[in-house]
Write a protein that holds these residues in place. Structure first.
Motif, PDB file in Angstrom:
ATOM      1  N   GLU A 291       0.821  -1.215   0.000  1.00 12.33           N
ATOM      2  CA  GLU A 291       0.000   0.000   0.000  1.00 12.33           C
ATOM      3  C   GLU A 291       0.854   1.264   0.000  1.00 12.33           C
ATOM      4  O   GLU A 291       0.674   2.146  -0.824  1.00 12.33           O
ATOM      5  N   SER A 292       1.819   1.343   0.914  1.00 14.97           N
ATOM      6  CA  SER A 292       2.633   2.554   1.034  1.00 14.97           C
ATOM      7  C   SER A 292       3.826   2.581   0.088  1.00 14.97           C
ATOM      8  O   SER A 292       4.435   3.622  -0.114  1.00 14.97           O
ATOM      9  N   LYS A 293       4.185   1.414  -0.445  1.00 13.84           N
ATOM     10  CA  LYS A 293       5.365   1.250  -1.316  1.00 13.84           C
ATOM     11  C   LYS A 293       6.675   1.531  -0.569  1.00 13.84           C
ATOM     12  O   LYS A 293       7.682   1.875  -1.160  1.00 13.84           O
ATOM     13  N   GLU A 294       6.643   1.349   0.745  1.00 15.25           N
ATOM     14  CA  GLU A 294       7.827   1.547   1.579  1.00 15.25           C
ATOM     15  C   GLU A 294       8.517   0.209   1.817  1.00 15.25           C
ATOM     16  O   GLU A 294       7.857  -0.809   2.035  1.00 15.25           O
ATOM     17  N   ILE A 295       9.841   0.229   1.819  1.00 16.90           N
ATOM     18  CA  ILE A 295      10.625  -0.972   2.139  1.00 16.90           C
ATOM     19  C   ILE A 295      10.525  -1.204   3.644  1.00 16.90           C
ATOM     20  O   ILE A 295      10.849  -0.321   4.435  1.00 16.90           O
ATOM     21  N   VAL A 296      10.048  -2.386   4.040  1.00 15.56           N
ATOM     22  CA  VAL A 296       9.914  -2.701   5.465  1.00 15.56           C
ATOM     23  C   VAL A 296      11.036  -3.596   5.982  1.00 15.56           C
ATOM     24  O   VAL A 296      11.279  -3.634   7.184  1.00 15.56           O
ATOM     25  N   ASP A 297      11.710  -4.298   5.066  1.00 15.85           N
ATOM     26  CA  ASP A 297      12.826  -5.151   5.486  1.00 15.85           C
ATOM     27  C   ASP A 297      13.632  -5.558   4.256  1.00 15.85           C
ATOM     28  O   ASP A 297      13.166  -5.421   3.121  1.00 15.85           O
ATOM     29  N   THR A 298      14.835  -6.044   4.509  1.00 15.82           N
ATOM     30  CA  THR A 298      15.713  -6.530   3.448  1.00 15.82           C
ATOM     31  C   THR A 298      16.192  -7.918   3.820  1.00 15.82           C
ATOM     32  O   THR A 298      16.548  -8.169   4.974  1.00 15.82           O
ATOM     33  N   ILE A 299      16.175  -8.806   2.841  1.00 14.96           N
ATOM     34  CA  ILE A 299      16.685 -10.162   3.032  1.00 14.96           C
ATOM     35  C   ILE A 299      17.958 -10.284   2.214  1.00 14.96           C
ATOM     36  O   ILE A 299      17.958 -10.010   1.013  1.00 14.96           O
ATOM     37  N   LYS A 300      19.033 -10.699   2.869  1.00 15.53           N
ATOM     38  CA  LYS A 300      20.328 -10.853   2.200  1.00 15.53           C
ATOM     39  C   LYS A 300      20.702 -12.321   2.144  1.00 15.53           C
ATOM     40  O   LYS A 300      20.091 -13.155   2.802  1.00 15.53           O
ATOM     41  N   ARG A 301      21.733 -12.618   1.384  1.00 13.86           N
ATOM     42  CA  ARG A 301      22.123 -14.019   1.184  1.00 13.86           C
ATOM     43  C   ARG A 301      22.530 -14.725   2.461  1.00 13.86           C
ATOM     44  O   ARG A 301      22.450 -15.941   2.558  1.00 13.86           O
ATOM     45  N   SER A 302      22.941 -13.987   3.465  1.00 16.17           N
ATOM     46  CA  SER A 302      23.367 -14.611   4.721  1.00 16.17           C
ATOM     47  C   SER A 302      22.192 -15.101   5.566  1.00 16.17           C
ATOM     48  O   SER A 302      22.381 -15.875   6.498  1.00 16.17           O
ATOM     49  N   ALA A 303      20.972 -14.684   5.232  1.00 19.43           N
ATOM     50  CA  ALA A 303      19.787 -15.092   5.999  1.00 19.43           C
ATOM     51  C   ALA A 303      19.516 -16.584   5.824  1.00 19.43           C
ATOM     52  O   ALA A 303      19.647 -17.124   4.728  1.00 19.43           O
ATOM     53  N   SER A 304      19.114 -17.220   6.911  1.00 17.65           N
ATOM     54  CA  SER A 304      18.724 -18.635   6.840  1.00 17.65           C
ATOM     55  C   SER A 304      17.277 -18.715   6.360  1.00 17.65           C
ATOM     56  O   SER A 304      16.555 -17.707   6.338  1.00 17.65           O
ATOM     57  N   GLU A 305      16.835 -19.909   6.021  1.00 19.18           N
ATOM     58  CA  GLU A 305      15.440 -20.118   5.620  1.00 19.18           C
ATOM     59  C   GLU A 305      14.492 -19.681   6.738  1.00 19.18           C
ATOM     60  O   GLU A 305      13.461 -19.053   6.488  1.00 19.18           O
ATOM     61  N   GLN A 306      14.860 -19.957   7.990  1.00 16.17           N
ATOM     62  CA  GLN A 306      14.036 -19.572   9.139  1.00 16.17           C
ATOM     63  C   GLN A 306      13.995 -18.052   9.283  1.00 16.17           C
ATOM     64  O   GLN A 306      12.942 -17.476   9.582  1.00 16.17           O
ATOM     65  N   ASP A 307      15.145 -17.380   9.075  1.00 17.18           N
ATOM     66  CA  ASP A 307      15.189 -15.917   9.134  1.00 17.18           C
ATOM     67  C   ASP A 307      14.299 -15.304   8.062  1.00 17.18           C
ATOM     68  O   ASP A 307      13.578 -14.339   8.312  1.00 17.18           O
ATOM     69  N   ILE A 308      14.358 -15.864   6.871  1.00 14.65           N
ATOM     70  CA  ILE A 308      13.554 -15.366   5.750  1.00 14.65           C
ATOM     71  C   ILE A 308      12.071 -15.502   6.076  1.00 14.65           C
ATOM     72  O   ILE A 308      11.297 -14.560   5.907  1.00 14.65           O
ATOM     73  N   SER A 309      11.674 -16.680   6.568  1.00 13.78           N
ATOM     74  CA  SER A 309      10.273 -16.903   6.943  1.00 13.78           C
ATOM     75  C   SER A 309       9.825 -15.916   8.012  1.00 13.78           C
ATOM     76  O   SER A 309       8.720 -15.365   7.929  1.00 13.78           O
ATOM     77  N   ALA A 310      10.673 -15.678   8.994  1.00 17.01           N
ATOM     78  CA  ALA A 310      10.325 -14.762  10.086  1.00 17.01           C
ATOM     79  C   ALA A 310      10.154 -13.336   9.559  1.00 17.01           C
ATOM     80  O   ALA A 310       9.234 -12.622   9.978  1.00 17.01           O
ATOM     81  N   LYS A 311      10.999 -12.930   8.636  1.00 13.81           N
ATOM     82  CA  LYS A 311      10.906 -11.576   8.070  1.00 13.81           C
ATOM     83  C   LYS A 311       9.632 -11.418   7.239  1.00 13.81           C
ATOM     84  O   LYS A 311       8.957 -10.390   7.319  1.00 13.81           O
ATOM     85  N   ILE A 312       9.306 -12.432   6.461  1.00 17.35           N
ATOM     86  CA  ILE A 312       8.079 -12.367   5.651  1.00 17.35           C
ATOM     87  C   ILE A 312       6.866 -12.325   6.578  1.00 17.35           C
ATOM     88  O   ILE A 312       5.947 -11.526   6.386  1.00 17.35           O
ATOM     89  N   LYS A 313       6.868 -13.184   7.585  1.00 21.10           N
ATOM     90  CA  LYS A 313       5.746 -13.240   8.541  1.00 21.10           C
ATOM     91  C   LYS A 313       5.580 -11.891   9.239  1.00 21.10           C
ATOM     92  O   LYS A 313       4.453 -11.390   9.375  1.00 21.10           O
ATOM     93  N   ALA A 314       6.670 -11.279   9.661  1.00 18.63           N
ATOM     94  CA  ALA A 314       6.603  -9.981  10.327  1.00 18.63           C
ATOM     95  C   ALA A 314       6.078  -8.905   9.370  1.00 18.63           C
ATOM     96  O   ALA A 314       5.269  -8.058   9.756  1.00 18.63           O
ATOM     97  N   ALA A 315       6.521  -8.946   8.123  1.00 19.09           N
ATOM     98  CA  ALA A 315       6.075  -7.958   7.140  1.00 19.09           C
ATOM     99  C   ALA A 315       4.572  -8.098   6.875  1.00 19.09           C
ATOM    100  O   ALA A 315       3.870  -7.105   6.669  1.00 19.09           O
ATOM    101  N   LEU A 316       4.077  -9.329   6.912  1.00 16.78           N
ATOM    102  CA  LEU A 316       2.648  -9.572   6.714  1.00 16.78           C
ATOM    103  C   LEU A 316       1.826  -9.211   7.952  1.00 16.78           C
ATOM    104  O   LEU A 316       0.603  -9.117   7.884  1.00 16.78           O
ATOM    105  N   GLY A 317       2.524  -9.034   9.068  1.00 15.16           N
ATOM    106  CA  GLY A 317       1.822  -8.705  10.314  1.00 15.16           C
ATOM    107  C   GLY A 317       1.124  -9.879  10.934  1.00 15.16           C
ATOM    108  O   GLY A 317       0.140  -9.743  11.646  1.00 15.16           O
ATOM    109  N   SER A 318       1.644 -11.076  10.646  1.00 12.35           N
ATOM    110  CA  SER A 318       0.985 -12.278  11.193  1.00 12.35           C
ATOM    111  C   SER A 318       1.864 -12.995  12.194  1.00 12.35           C
ATOM    112  O   SER A 318       2.959 -12.691  12.450  1.00 12.35           O
TER     113      SER A 318
END
Length: 141
Positions: A114-141
């Motif tokens: 909606e706002s077109k604002e960057i809420v987080d960045t995922i880099k290559r060093s992130a684990s699969e669990q870190d990536i899932s947690a970041k997506i979940k947080a961005a979704l607000g769930s």
């Protein structure tokens, strides 16, 4: 062309059309929804960081297939794919982010749709669990 060959081609075309139509009718309908989060993945075939991040990101995003989560792969491998990715970014209202980023690769921006604002960045060093947690947080769930 031989008459038998014409008949075989016609029968094949009819059969293929029937199979295509039957398959289309038997597929479940997908309900369109507006994304809440857009993952803008800057990628290139030649990128070492992408080769590290890609399998982890693909595995993590599978858990969000029924969420309001859109994956937009910005392929900057070459001029034609970069152009197509720029068009996709424009269509999503993300062209300023695309232009600012240039051809940097090997990371994912999680963007509030909606706002077109960057809420987080995922880099290559992130684990699969870190990536899932970041997506979940961005979704607000």
């Amino acid at each position: 062309m031989n008459k038998n060959i014409k008949i075989k081609i016609l029968l094949l075309a009819i059969a293929t059309g029937f199979i295509f139509n039957f398959t289309a009718l038997s597929k479940p309908k997908v309900e369109a929804t507006t994304p809440k989060v857009i993952a803008m993945y800057f990628y290139a075939d030649w990128c070492g960081a992408c080769k590290t991040l890609d399998p982890k990101f693909e595995a993590a995003k599978a858990a969000f297939k029924n969420e309001a989560f859109l994956m937009a792969k910005m392929d900057v491998t070459n001029l034609p794919t970069t152009h197509q990715s720029g068009l996709l970014a424009s269509g999503l209202g993300l062209k300023p982010i695309f232009d600012k980023t240039g051809v940097k690769t090997g990371f994912v921006y999680l963007i509030d749709a909606e706002s077109k604002e960057i809420v987080d960045t995922i880099k290559r060093s992130a684990s699969e669990q870190d990536i899932s947690a970041k997506i979940k947080a961005a979704l607000g769930s």
